[in-house]
Design an enzyme around this catalytic site. Sequence first.
Site, PDB file in Angstrom:
ATOM      1  N   SER A 260       0.838  -1.198   0.000  1.00 33.04           N
ATOM      2  CA  SER A 260       0.000   0.000   0.000  1.00 33.04           C
ATOM      3  C   SER A 260       0.873   1.247   0.000  1.00 33.04           C
ATOM      4  O   SER A 260       2.093   1.157   0.053  1.00 33.04           O
ATOM      5  CB  SER A 260      -0.908   0.004   1.221  1.00 33.04           C
ATOM      6  N   LYS A 261       0.225   2.391  -0.019  1.00 30.53           N
ATOM      7  CA  LYS A 261       0.963   3.663  -0.153  1.00 30.53           C
ATOM      8  C   LYS A 261       2.016   3.840   0.928  1.00 30.53           C
ATOM      9  O   LYS A 261       3.036   4.474   0.710  1.00 30.53           O
ATOM     10  CB  LYS A 261       0.033   4.882  -0.102  1.00 30.53           C
TER      11      LYS A 261
END
Length: 468
Positions: free
Chosen positions: A238-239
């Site tokens: 994820s980010k």
Amino acid sequence: MNTIITRFPPSPTGYLHVGGARTALFNWLYARHTKGKFVLRIEDTDAARSTQASVDAIFEALEWLGIDWDEGPYFQSQRYPIYQEHIDKLIQTGNAYYCTCSPERLESMRAKAMATGKNPKYDGTCRGKDLPKSEKAVVRFKAPLTGTTLLEDVIKGNIVFQNDELDDFIIARSDGSPTYNFVVVVDDITMQINTIIRGDDHVMNTPKQILLYQALDAPLPVFGHVPMVLGKDRSRLSKRHGATSVTAYRDMGFLPEAVMNYLVRLGWSYGDQEFFTKNDLIEKFSLKNIGRAAGIFDQEKLTALNADHIQATPPEKLAHLLLPFLEKSGIHAKPGAFLVKIVKTLVQRSKTLEEMAQAASFYFAETIIYEEKAARKFLKPAARQALQFLMDALSTIETFTEENLENAFKSVMEKTGLKLGKIAQPVRVALTGKTASPGIFEITEIIGKEKVIQRLKQAVTYIEQITE
RNA sequence: GUCCCCAUCGUCUAGCCUGGUCCAGGACACCGGCCUUUCACGCCGGCAACAGGGGUUCAAAUCCCCUUGGGGACGCCA
């Protein structure tokens, strides 16, 4: 075997991330390898979250990577009549029914089941009621209560699901719109997709979809579930693990072939080979060599691979690709022989185009700004004379050639009794402001007589100033 | 919680299907050295793994079981 038809079905709810790009790559590569067909389909049935900006971003990323498609893009939002037709068919054949259970009741049932250690599934309240179509009714698929469903996965092997683990999932919402598991199957059937390669996270959807194929009396495609891409901490990427969008890597100066190479190699192998061109990949890719274990996205390895791809790219092409990165740091360079020369001095020293642009900046600078440490160490009184001598020697040379320059430096060595190393470093700082750069003769030649002398003069002046 | 998947160096992996050639090979990273006008590149060398426990077998990284660990799925999202 008939023509292989694969597909990539992103949902336009954000940018194309590296995990999605990887499954797109696997499908595309398999189609290209087998001379089959690759279909692009946009899964935009979630009206609330789908955006045109995301659709554009996905196209942009795919094109940059070099993934093209033979059919599509299809948009699910434009295919509602087809889905409706199939829903009606399932209701007619008794494979689906209307259900009027309220979402609230369903939600509380789910929570209760999970809390008590039960499998949270629909209890079948409306299953036998044979309710008519009505305002708030959803449509549920009537799944078998007993028996097993077999998934013959080309990557994971056979997986058996107990049907009593499955439930009567919803195929059409109360507003009439169809849901994911259903539209995927209808699309894949009608688009004649016969090979489905997708992420691991879809394994649990597959038995439901297999049941749907059977209810719709359609032949089953080949399924292959590839393991996920994880972040450094082994959780889903994820980010917070850093950049995850494909275009972010483009903007950081990665080459599309390097990203492609890295992504495919993450979870697929071909013996000990690490470096692949696009054509290599098309030629060598196969489902057989896809691994079963999840992999961690490692930007360092991507970077190393990018360096290899930079070295394998013709300087002329690199020069062209470098332009926007130079622009970004305020350098308005023109493509041409001059830039190609510069690039040639930098290929071996740059892992990304971004780095290359940074490293190239001194070639274009009007005045050199010295790095503090560099100036302190090399622009000292002891170097003044050598710089001065070099200036004199260089000003007598008509055109700079490697041979000329070497002679000029030699004469300075003789006059001062200094070794080349002692002379080269102050000159390097004078010309670049830094202690590290491409070869001293190379950069001298490229920068050119006028500017070289100007920079040497600047350095001499600098030394005189600090000695006062 | 329930179900599903996975398990070789820190990371990506080869080998596993078709046990012996593996005191486990390659790559990235890291550490030395060489080359050298700096930095890189290149070259040479080093560190470092079969998760644990049971089986099966003359022989297991390779086959089976359990444990542990990790991941994923359980939506009127896709």
